[in-house]
Write a protein that holds these residues in place. Structure first.
Motif, PDB file in Angstrom:
ATOM      1  N   ASN A 136       0.839  -1.189   0.000  1.00  0.00           N
ATOM      2  CA  ASN A 136       0.000   0.000   0.000  1.00  0.00           C
ATOM      3  C   ASN A 136       0.878   1.244   0.000  1.00  0.00           C
ATOM      4  OD1 ASN A 136      -2.831  -0.931   0.269  1.00  0.00           O
ATOM      5  ND2 ASN A 136      -2.074  -1.871   2.161  1.00  0.00           N
ATOM      6  N   LEU A 137       0.580   2.173  -0.876  1.00  0.00           N
ATOM      7  CA  LEU A 137       1.263   3.464  -0.862  1.00  0.00           C
ATOM      8  C   LEU A 137       0.511   4.376   0.087  1.00  0.00           C
ATOM      9  CD1 LEU A 137       3.323   5.548  -1.891  1.00  0.00           C
ATOM     10  CD2 LEU A 137       1.693   6.079  -3.737  1.00  0.00           C
ATOM     11  N   ARG A 138       1.169   4.756   1.178  1.00  0.00           N
ATOM     12  CA  ARG A 138       0.527   5.640   2.156  1.00  0.00           C
ATOM     13  C   ARG A 138       0.795   7.097   1.785  1.00  0.00           C
ATOM     14  NH1 ARG A 138      -1.946   5.858   7.003  1.00  0.00           N
ATOM     15  NH2 ARG A 138      -1.476   7.605   8.392  1.00  0.00           N
ATOM     16  N   MET A 139      -0.285   7.835   1.630  1.00  0.00           N
ATOM     17  CA  MET A 139      -0.200   9.258   1.328  1.00  0.00           C
ATOM     18  C   MET A 139      -0.578  10.068   2.566  1.00  0.00           C
ATOM     19  SD  MET A 139       0.866   9.337  -1.791  1.00  0.00           S
ATOM     20  CE  MET A 139       0.583  11.054  -2.229  1.00  0.00           C
ATOM     21  N   GLY A 140      -0.753  11.372   2.409  1.00  0.00           N
ATOM     22  CA  GLY A 140      -1.131  12.224   3.528  1.00  0.00           C
ATOM     23  C   GLY A 140      -0.069  12.266   4.601  1.00  0.00           C
ATOM     24  N   ASP A 141      -0.507  12.450   5.856  1.00  0.00           N
ATOM     25  CA  ASP A 141       0.425  12.477   6.988  1.00  0.00           C
ATOM     26  C   ASP A 141      -0.298  11.959   8.220  1.00  0.00           C
ATOM     27  OD1 ASP A 141      -1.191  14.601   7.950  1.00  0.00           O
ATOM     28  OD2 ASP A 141       0.096  16.100   7.002  1.00  0.00           O
ATOM     29  N   ALA A 142       0.333  12.115   9.380  1.00  0.00           N
ATOM     30  CA  ALA A 142      -0.238  11.553  10.604  1.00  0.00           C
ATOM     31  C   ALA A 142      -1.564  12.201  10.976  1.00  0.00           C
ATOM     32  CB  ALA A 142       0.759  11.706  11.752  1.00  0.00           C
ATOM     33  N   GLN A 143      -1.845  13.374  10.421  1.00  0.00           N
ATOM     34  CA  GLN A 143      -3.097  14.062  10.711  1.00  0.00           C
ATOM     35  C   GLN A 143      -4.227  13.679   9.756  1.00  0.00           C
ATOM     36  OE1 GLN A 143       0.000  15.880  11.157  1.00  0.00           O
ATOM     37  NE2 GLN A 143      -0.475  15.167  13.235  1.00  0.00           N
ATOM     38  N   GLY A 144      -3.916  12.948   8.704  1.00  0.00           N
ATOM     39  CA  GLY A 144      -4.965  12.514   7.792  1.00  0.00           C
ATOM     40  C   GLY A 144      -4.580  12.686   6.339  1.00  0.00           C
ATOM     41  N   THR A 145      -5.591  12.627   5.467  1.00  0.00           N
ATOM     42  CA  THR A 145      -5.345  12.748   4.033  1.00  0.00           C
ATOM     43  C   THR A 145      -4.953  14.174   3.668  1.00  0.00           C
ATOM     44  OG1 THR A 145      -7.674  13.228   3.584  1.00  0.00           O
ATOM     45  CG2 THR A 145      -7.007  10.917   3.543  1.00  0.00           C
ATOM     46  N   ARG A 146      -4.238  14.297   2.561  1.00  0.00           N
ATOM     47  CA  ARG A 146      -3.852  15.597   2.025  1.00  0.00           C
ATOM     48  C   ARG A 146      -3.995  15.527   0.508  1.00  0.00           C
ATOM     49  NH1 ARG A 146      -4.450  16.687   6.469  1.00  0.00           N
ATOM     50  NH2 ARG A 146      -3.007  17.560   8.015  1.00  0.00           N
ATOM     51  N   SER A 172      -3.318   4.017   0.648  1.00  0.00           N
ATOM     52  CA  SER A 172      -3.724   4.224   2.035  1.00  0.00           C
ATOM     53  C   SER A 172      -3.714   5.708   2.366  1.00  0.00           C
ATOM     54  CB  SER A 172      -2.765   3.470   2.970  1.00  0.00           C
ATOM     55  OG  SER A 172      -3.060   3.729   4.327  1.00  0.00           O
ATOM     56  N   ASN A 173      -4.665   6.109   3.230  1.00  0.00           N
ATOM     57  CA  ASN A 173      -4.747   7.499   3.684  1.00  0.00           C
ATOM     58  C   ASN A 173      -4.889   8.449   2.496  1.00  0.00           C
ATOM     59  OD1 ASN A 173      -4.828   9.194   5.964  1.00  0.00           O
ATOM     60  ND2 ASN A 173      -2.688   9.782   5.713  1.00  0.00           N
ATOM     61  N   VAL A 174      -5.836   8.150   1.643  1.00  0.00           N
ATOM     62  CA  VAL A 174      -5.961   8.842   0.359  1.00  0.00           C
ATOM     63  C   VAL A 174      -7.337   9.480   0.188  1.00  0.00           C
ATOM     64  CG1 VAL A 174      -4.250   7.552  -0.963  1.00  0.00           C
ATOM     65  CG2 VAL A 174      -6.547   6.591  -0.656  1.00  0.00           C
ATOM     66  N   THR A 175      -7.370  10.503  -0.676  1.00  0.00           N
ATOM     67  CA  THR A 175      -8.624  11.119  -1.083  1.00  0.00           C
ATOM     68  C   THR A 175      -9.219  10.319  -2.244  1.00  0.00           C
ATOM     69  OG1 THR A 175      -7.573  12.541  -2.724  1.00  0.00           O
ATOM     70  CG2 THR A 175      -7.671  13.377  -0.458  1.00  0.00           C
ATOM     71  N   GLU A 176     -10.488  10.605  -2.545  1.00  0.00           N
ATOM     72  CA  GLU A 176     -11.119   9.921  -3.678  1.00  0.00           C
ATOM     73  C   GLU A 176     -10.407  10.253  -4.980  1.00  0.00           C
ATOM     74  OE1 GLU A 176     -15.309   9.569  -4.051  1.00  0.00           O
ATOM     75  OE2 GLU A 176     -15.667  10.193  -1.975  1.00  0.00           O
ATOM     76  N   GLU A 177      -9.910  11.479  -5.114  1.00  0.00           N
ATOM     77  CA  GLU A 177      -9.185  11.872  -6.328  1.00  0.00           C
ATOM     78  C   GLU A 177      -7.895  11.084  -6.463  1.00  0.00           C
ATOM     79  OE1 GLU A 177     -12.102  14.796  -5.193  1.00  0.00           O
ATOM     80  OE2 GLU A 177     -10.403  13.977  -4.047  1.00  0.00           O
ATOM     81  N   GLN A 178      -7.224  10.834  -5.360  1.00  0.00           N
ATOM     82  CA  GLN A 178      -5.986  10.054  -5.410  1.00  0.00           C
ATOM     83  C   GLN A 178      -6.265   8.592  -5.737  1.00  0.00           C
ATOM     84  OE1 GLN A 178      -4.656  11.228  -1.513  1.00  0.00           O
ATOM     85  NE2 GLN A 178      -3.294  12.814  -2.299  1.00  0.00           N
ATOM     86  N   VAL A 179      -7.382   8.071  -5.252  1.00  0.00           N
ATOM     87  CA  VAL A 179      -7.771   6.705  -5.620  1.00  0.00           C
ATOM     88  C   VAL A 179      -7.945   6.612  -7.128  1.00  0.00           C
ATOM     89  CG1 VAL A 179      -9.568   4.943  -5.446  1.00  0.00           C
ATOM     90  CG2 VAL A 179      -8.858   6.194  -3.398  1.00  0.00           C
ATOM     91  N   ALA A 180      -8.668   7.586  -7.695  1.00  0.00           N
ATOM     92  CA  ALA A 180      -8.913   7.579  -9.144  1.00  0.00           C
ATOM     93  C   ALA A 180      -7.604   7.717  -9.916  1.00  0.00           C
ATOM     94  CB  ALA A 180      -9.869   8.707  -9.512  1.00  0.00           C
ATOM     95  N   GLU A 181      -6.708   8.566  -9.426  1.00  0.00           N
ATOM     96  CA  GLU A 181      -5.425   8.759 -10.117  1.00  0.00           C
ATOM     97  C   GLU A 181      -4.611   7.465 -10.096  1.00  0.00           C
ATOM     98  OE1 GLU A 181      -1.554  11.794 -10.115  1.00  0.00           O
ATOM     99  OE2 GLU A 181      -3.100  11.975  -8.555  1.00  0.00           O
ATOM    100  N   ALA A 182      -4.566   6.812  -8.962  1.00  0.00           N
ATOM    101  CA  ALA A 182      -3.820   5.558  -8.860  1.00  0.00           C
ATOM    102  C   ALA A 182      -4.407   4.501  -9.793  1.00  0.00           C
ATOM    103  CB  ALA A 182      -3.841   5.048  -7.422  1.00  0.00           C
ATOM    104  N   ARG A 183      -5.713   4.403  -9.835  1.00  0.00           N
ATOM    105  CA  ARG A 183      -6.356   3.392 -10.687  1.00  0.00           C
ATOM    106  C   ARG A 183      -6.116   3.664 -12.166  1.00  0.00           C
ATOM    107  NH1 ARG A 183     -12.414   2.068  -8.993  1.00  0.00           N
ATOM    108  NH2 ARG A 183     -11.963   0.349 -10.447  1.00  0.00           N
TER     109      ARG A 183
END
Length: 296
Positions: A136-146, A172-183
């Protein structure tokens, strides 16, 4: 390397199974983060106890273990290797990259191509395998998605997948836009985000992923509750003579068939309690009350 030396229980775990990529895994899994020392740094106080938890997880029939070389760092991966290697053919080990640890216990991001390649190599080494089941590629930071682009980092993992070092990819720790970009770059088999009764921001995403056969793996199943929300959860738990954690886990399994649980613990007794509690039967009244916790 995987072998067939370890026997697993035939007892059915709550939730049944899910097809994760080319593997069938139990929807009730185990997250290894709590096996490291305080603040996920250093070794556990009870090493034998940590090894016993991992062996009990496999003994219960759990086939999905979540970890990362950043936990400890290296501690949980090395415990998994000591306890379970050679791994049963049925065991699926998911790990994550995108952050490291510093001497103060912080989680600085590390997503440059060279950083990710090193983290993948470190996971391969500490787990003692030639190919990682899932990264899993973890994005964002310890405070949440970015918000922000994911392409360069995810393309690096896709290259490592083509090189045969990774079987499956997730985010992991991703926005919906980042999910779409990864896919748009490579297929993913799971999304791992914070989600629970009180935090329902990914409701639509969960449903869309389910329709596409992609798993959703929530973390912090009891994180972020207000006192009022906790009162509702406690009321339902009391009525069922169950713990709030059991109710929260059971609700997640009922929420959608693509939700995979990875509750963590460093106690064999608590692991057994979680596995039993997740199978709690919830009535329509229970579900209606619980659904109201995270709704406006």
């Amino acid at each position: 390397m995987k072998g067939t030396q370890m026997n697993t229980s035939s007892t059915a775990l709550p939730g049944g199974t899910w097809t994760l990529g080319d593997a069938t895994v139990t929807r009730f899994g185990y997250g290894a983060m709590q096996l490291a020392g305080p603040w996920v740094m250093g070794p556990p106080a009870d090493r034998d106890g940590a090894l016993a938890v991992l062996r009990e997880a496999v003994g219960l029939g759990i086939t999905h273990i979540d970890t990362s070389d950043a936990y400890g760092p290296r501690v949980t991966n090395e415990l998994i290797r000591e306890a379970l290697h050679p791994y049963p053919e049925s065991l699926f080990i998911a790990t994550k990259v995108g952050a490291t640890r510093d001497a103060q216990g912080n989680w600085p991001t590390a997503r440059r191509p060279e950083d990710l390649r090193k983290q993948v190599r470190d996971n391969l080494d500490s787990l003692g395998v030639e190919t990682l089941d899932l990264v899993n590629l973890r994005m964002g930071d310890a405070q949440g998605t970015r918000p922000g682009p994911i392409a360069e980092a995810f393309e690096t993992l896709a290259e490592l997948q083509r090189e045969g070092l990774i079987r499956h990819l997730g985010v992991s720790n991703v926005t919906e836009e980042q999910v779409a970009e990864a896919r748009g770059i490579a297929p993913i088999v799971c999304v791992q985000n914070m989600y629970n009764l009180a935090h329902r921001h990914d409701d639509d995403l969960v449903d869309r992923l389910a329709a596409d056969g992609i798993a959703y793996v929530p973390y912090f199943p009891l994180g972020g509750f207000t006192p009022l929300q906790s009162e509702t959860l406690s009321r339902v738990a009391s009525r069922l003579a169950a713990t709030p954690m059991s109710v929260a886990l059971a609700w997640l399994l009922r929420r959608s068939p693509n939700i995979l649980l990875i509750p963590g613990t460093s106690s064999v007794a608590h692991l057994r309690e979680n596995a039993a509690g997740a199978g709690l039967a919830l009535s329509p009244q229970d579900m209606a009350e619980l659904d109201g916790i995270g709704r406006p």
